[in-house]
Scaffold this motif. Structure first.
Motif, PDB file in Angstrom:
ATOM      1  N   ASP A  42       0.869  -1.326   0.178  1.00 19.48           N
ATOM      2  CA  ASP A  42      -0.285   0.086  -0.262  1.00 19.48           C
ATOM      3  C   ASP A  42       0.735   1.206  -0.406  1.00 19.48           C
ATOM      4  N   VAL A  43       1.940   1.632   0.381  1.00 21.42           N
ATOM      5  CA  VAL A  43       2.875   2.263   0.560  1.00 21.42           C
ATOM      6  C   VAL A  43       3.306   2.523  -0.948  1.00 21.42           C
ATOM      7  N   TYR A  44       3.305   1.853  -2.259  1.00 25.19           N
ATOM      8  CA  TYR A  44       3.923   2.100  -2.753  1.00 25.19           C
ATOM      9  C   TYR A  44       2.911   2.898  -4.058  1.00 25.19           C
ATOM     10  N   LEU A  45       0.734   2.207  -3.386  1.00 19.54           N
ATOM     11  CA  LEU A  45       0.366   2.954  -4.103  1.00 19.54           C
ATOM     12  C   LEU A  45      -0.129   4.228  -3.719  1.00 19.54           C
ATOM     13  N   LEU A  46       0.744   4.922  -2.056  1.00 19.72           N
ATOM     14  CA  LEU A  46       0.291   6.227  -2.090  1.00 19.72           C
ATOM     15  C   LEU A  46       1.698   7.110  -2.247  1.00 19.72           C
ATOM     16  N   ALA A  47       2.774   6.404  -2.611  1.00 19.18           N
ATOM     17  CA  ALA A  47       3.774   6.888  -2.928  1.00 19.18           C
ATOM     18  C   ALA A  47       3.817   7.174  -4.474  1.00 19.18           C
ATOM     19  N   ALA A  48       3.334   6.284  -5.378  1.00 20.38           N
ATOM     20  CA  ALA A  48       2.458   6.549  -6.691  1.00 20.38           C
ATOM     21  C   ALA A  48       1.917   7.497  -6.912  1.00 20.38           C
ATOM     22  N   ILE A  49       0.484   7.488  -6.148  1.00 15.19           N
ATOM     23  CA  ILE A  49      -0.392   9.281  -5.871  1.00 15.19           C
ATOM     24  C   ILE A  49       0.618   9.658  -5.527  1.00 15.19           C
ATOM     25  N   TRP A  50       1.134  10.321  -4.264  1.00 16.88           N
ATOM     26  CA  TRP A  50       1.984  11.394  -4.458  1.00 16.88           C
ATOM     27  C   TRP A  50       3.129  12.321  -4.905  1.00 16.88           C
ATOM     28  N   LEU A  51       4.089  11.061  -5.955  1.00 19.32           N
ATOM     29  CA  LEU A  51       4.194  11.384  -7.373  1.00 19.32           C
ATOM     30  C   LEU A  51       3.915  12.223  -8.651  1.00 19.32           C
ATOM     31  N   VAL A  52       2.545  11.924  -8.599  1.00 20.44           N
ATOM     32  CA  VAL A  52       1.891  12.238  -9.997  1.00 20.44           C
ATOM     33  C   VAL A  52       1.350  13.439  -9.446  1.00 20.44           C
ATOM     34  N   ILE A  53       1.008  13.117  -7.901  1.00 18.61           N
ATOM     35  CA  ILE A  53       0.363  15.119  -7.726  1.00 18.61           C
ATOM     36  C   ILE A  53       2.039  15.839  -8.125  1.00 18.61           C
ATOM     37  N   GLY A  54       2.903  14.994  -7.951  1.00 19.45           N
ATOM     38  CA  GLY A  54       4.224  16.032  -8.139  1.00 19.45           C
ATOM     39  C   GLY A  54       4.665  16.336  -9.461  1.00 19.45           C
ATOM     40  N   LEU A  55       4.141  15.208 -10.523  1.00 22.48           N
ATOM     41  CA  LEU A  55       4.583  14.871 -11.770  1.00 22.48           C
ATOM     42  C   LEU A  55       2.526  16.443 -12.377  1.00 22.48           C
ATOM     43  N   ILE A  56       1.969  16.530 -12.296  1.00 21.97           N
ATOM     44  CA  ILE A  56       1.099  17.636 -12.356  1.00 21.97           C
ATOM     45  C   ILE A  56       1.844  19.143 -11.911  1.00 21.97           C
ATOM     46  N   ILE A  57       1.850  18.951 -10.623  1.00 19.69           N
ATOM     47  CA  ILE A  57       2.536  20.065 -10.862  1.00 19.69           C
ATOM     48  C   ILE A  57       4.043  20.931 -11.077  1.00 19.69           C
ATOM     49  N   TYR A  58       4.907  19.842 -11.564  1.00 20.98           N
ATOM     50  CA  TYR A  58       5.636  19.611 -12.466  1.00 20.98           C
ATOM     51  C   TYR A  58       5.271  21.196 -14.423  1.00 20.98           C
ATOM     52  N   PHE A  59       4.431  20.328 -14.276  1.00 18.57           N
ATOM     53  CA  PHE A  59       3.932  20.335 -16.403  1.00 18.57           C
ATOM     54  C   PHE A  59       3.137  21.528 -16.426  1.00 18.57           C
ATOM     55  N   ALA A  60       1.996  21.800 -14.340  1.00 19.72           N
ATOM     56  CA  ALA A  60       1.122  23.235 -14.972  1.00 19.72           C
ATOM     57  C   ALA A  60       2.359  23.710 -14.748  1.00 19.72           C
ATOM     58  N   TYR A  61       3.289  24.146 -13.715  1.00 19.68           N
ATOM     59  CA  TYR A  61       3.533  25.289 -12.891  1.00 19.68           C
ATOM     60  C   TYR A  61       4.991  25.614 -13.242  1.00 19.68           C
ATOM     61  N   GLY A  62       6.241  23.848 -12.687  1.00 19.69           N
ATOM     62  CA  GLY A  62       7.359  23.967 -12.546  1.00 19.69           C
ATOM     63  C   GLY A  62       7.932  24.531 -13.847  1.00 19.69           C
ATOM     64  N   TYR A  63       7.111  24.042 -14.629  1.00 13.44           N
ATOM     65  CA  TYR A  63       8.411  23.561 -16.286  1.00 13.44           C
ATOM     66  C   TYR A  63       8.582  25.292 -16.511  1.00 13.44           C
ATOM     67  N   LYS A  64       6.868  25.439 -17.635  1.00 12.86           N
ATOM     68  CA  LYS A  64       7.071  26.977 -17.361  1.00 12.86           C
ATOM     69  C   LYS A  64       7.766  27.911 -17.077  1.00 12.86           C
ATOM     70  N   HIS A  65       7.740  28.474 -15.252  1.00 15.21           N
ATOM     71  CA  HIS A  65       8.839  29.410 -14.610  1.00 15.21           C
ATOM     72  C   HIS A  65       9.980  28.884 -14.097  1.00 15.21           C
ATOM     73  N   SER A  66      10.876  27.379 -14.844  1.00 20.47           N
ATOM     74  CA  SER A  66      11.872  27.460 -14.264  1.00 20.47           C
ATOM     75  C   SER A  66      12.897  28.133 -15.348  1.00 20.47           C
TER      76      SER A  66
END
Length: 460
Positions: free
Chosen positions: A430-454
């Motif tokens: 179950d740790v892998y499931l929660l970790a996957a969710i956390w990393l997906v949230i991180g990817l969403i933030i990166y592509f929605a905000y981080g990449y453009k403002h880097s």
């Protein structure tokens, strides 16, 4: 879209020059020991001895420390080569590319912040028990995580201790480190008192058999106690504020693990000598052993040591979290306002404020017991990439290193990375499931905000 674009070391060094280099090797060891040695030293030796390793639990700690030293040496080489803020996040940005660095940093945010929230809740429980004999009680409504059916709405003590530690850090690193150093010395002194008192009550018969579960039990014990050493990586977060980083970073990281293994092994040997290992599968084995030999005053002292231990861990992790947020904002992956350095305190005050609010809310309202394994995932994820990253670092001709280098290259970094993967395999599914969710949230933030403002977007 180039998500694997890499940062330049000189850019980081130019940005981080705003920090004051005030930390010594001793400060780094104290910071590392403050993060690594917590309540686990009073619990793990007993429970692992009873269920897995017997009196040979001391060897379990030794094996786990050796594995951690492998990763520690990899961190030391990176910190020596790239003495900048941000730890594994910054290393990943330079060596692997921006998207990998972001995910490493995102995983570390999980490690640092969740660890502090968890420890704050534990500190609250210890403090509540500590003040009870004095006739002082915390109102039920403010005594734990959000549980309206039980009449509990938030954990007031956990929030207050987080705010107090953050206020201390806001005054500047120099004064915070002085207090941390003193607290760590007191904590170690209390542990040593237990060892020296306990030595008088050792019965050699308790060491027989020394390996009741064979050597395989010792190795199983090592996989359990391995997580007791996690936290030494926070030392590398301070690289931008260290005097002579090429020399002192390796002392800080390896010194932390050396002190930790001596204390863990010392407590393990004394504990299993005082009481038969079969009787130690309880919540408070060290206190039980002291009461068993009628040394209750030391048991009371250990409660104080546990509280101090958790406080130093929170201080180090909050500090590291704020430097991590600073580093991400420095690169534009988070709002740039969080990278501003206060000219008086020489600290990123806004990133510290953001970290404090997030951790305080987590500790106040959420029961994080079921999520503690995520802390281990975040750490091991970063450990793995840092270990294998040494192979790429050595190939970089534009990064010089006149300080520490991992011996036994390339064998040692590869073994370190493989061991970290092995340890990740010990975590629940179950740790892998929660970790996957956390990393997906991180990817969403990166592509929605981080990449453009880097910062690197302007250079493409």
């Amino acid at each position: 879209m180039n998500i694997f674009r890499k940062q330049n070391v000189k850019t980081y060094l130019g940005e981080d020059i705003k920090f004051s280099r005030t930390l010594s090797a001793f400060d780094l060891v104290a910071m590392g020991v403050g993060a690594v040695i917590g309540t686990g030293i009073f619990i793990l030796p007993g429970t692992v001895a009873a269920t897995t390793a017997g009196p040979g639990v001391s060897l379990s700690f030794l094996i786990a420390a050796v594995i951690c030293v492998l990763s520690g040496m990899c961190y030391a080489e990176f910190a020596s080569s790239i003495p900048v803020a941000g730890s594994a996040y910054s290393y990943g940005n330079i060596i692997y590319g921006e998207i990998t660095g972001w995910l490493m940093g995102w995983a570390l945010i999980l490690e640092y912040m969740l660890a502090v929230a968890t420890v704050a809740a534990g500190w609250s429980s210890y403090f509540t028990s500590f003040i009870k004999p004095f006739g002082v009680t915390i109102p039920k409504a403010f005594s734990g995580p959000f549980n309206p059916k039980g009449g509990v709405y938030f954990d007031l003590v956990a929030v207050v201790v987080i705010i107090l530690i953050s206020l201390l850090l806001a005054h500047g690193l120099k004064s915070s480190i002085k207090i941390n150093n003193l607290a760590v010395i007191i904590k170690i002194s209390i542990i040593l008192i237990f060892i020296f008192v306990g030595l008088q009550f050792i019965k050699p018969a308790n060491y027989h058999p020394f390996l009741p579960y064979k050597f395989s039990g010792v190795f199983r014990g090592a996989t359990t106690v391995f997580f007791a050493f996690l936290g030494f990586d926070v030392v590398s977060s301070s690289a931008a504020e260290v005097k002579k980083p090429q020399k002192n970073m390796q002392i800080g990281i390896i010194g932390t693990l050396a002190v930790a293994v001596v204390l863990y092994m010392g407590v393990s040997l004394v504990l299993t000598g005082m009481v038969n290992y079969k009787d130690l599968n309880i919540a408070n084995p060290v206190s039980f052993a002291l009461e068993y030999v009628h040394q209750n005053w030391v048991a009371e002292l250990l409660s104080l040591g546990a509280m101090i231990g958790m406080a130093t861990m929170m201080l180090t992790m909050i500090y590291s979290s704020s430097r991590l947020i600073y580093a991400m904002a420095r690169d534009g992956l988070l709002p740039h306002i969080f990278s501003k350095i206060d000219p008086k305190s020489k600290a990123p005050q806004l990133s510290l404020l953001a970290v404090t609010i997030i951790i305080a809310l987590g500790a106040a309202f959420f029961s994080v017991e079921q999520l503690t394994n995520l802390v281990s995932f975040g750490t091991l994820f970063a450990f793995t990439l840092v270990s294998f990253g040494i192979l790429k670092l050595r190939k970089r001709t534009n990064i010089s290193n006149e300080g520490f280098k991992v011996p036994g290259y390339p064998i040692v970094p590869i073994i370190s990375g493989l061991f970290c993967i092995l340890m990740m395999c010990q975590l629940n599914a179950d740790v892998y499931l929660l970790a996957a969710i956390w990393l997906v949230i991180g990817l969403i933030i990166y592509f929605a905000y981080g990449y453009k403002h880097s910062q690197l977007t302007n250079k493409d």
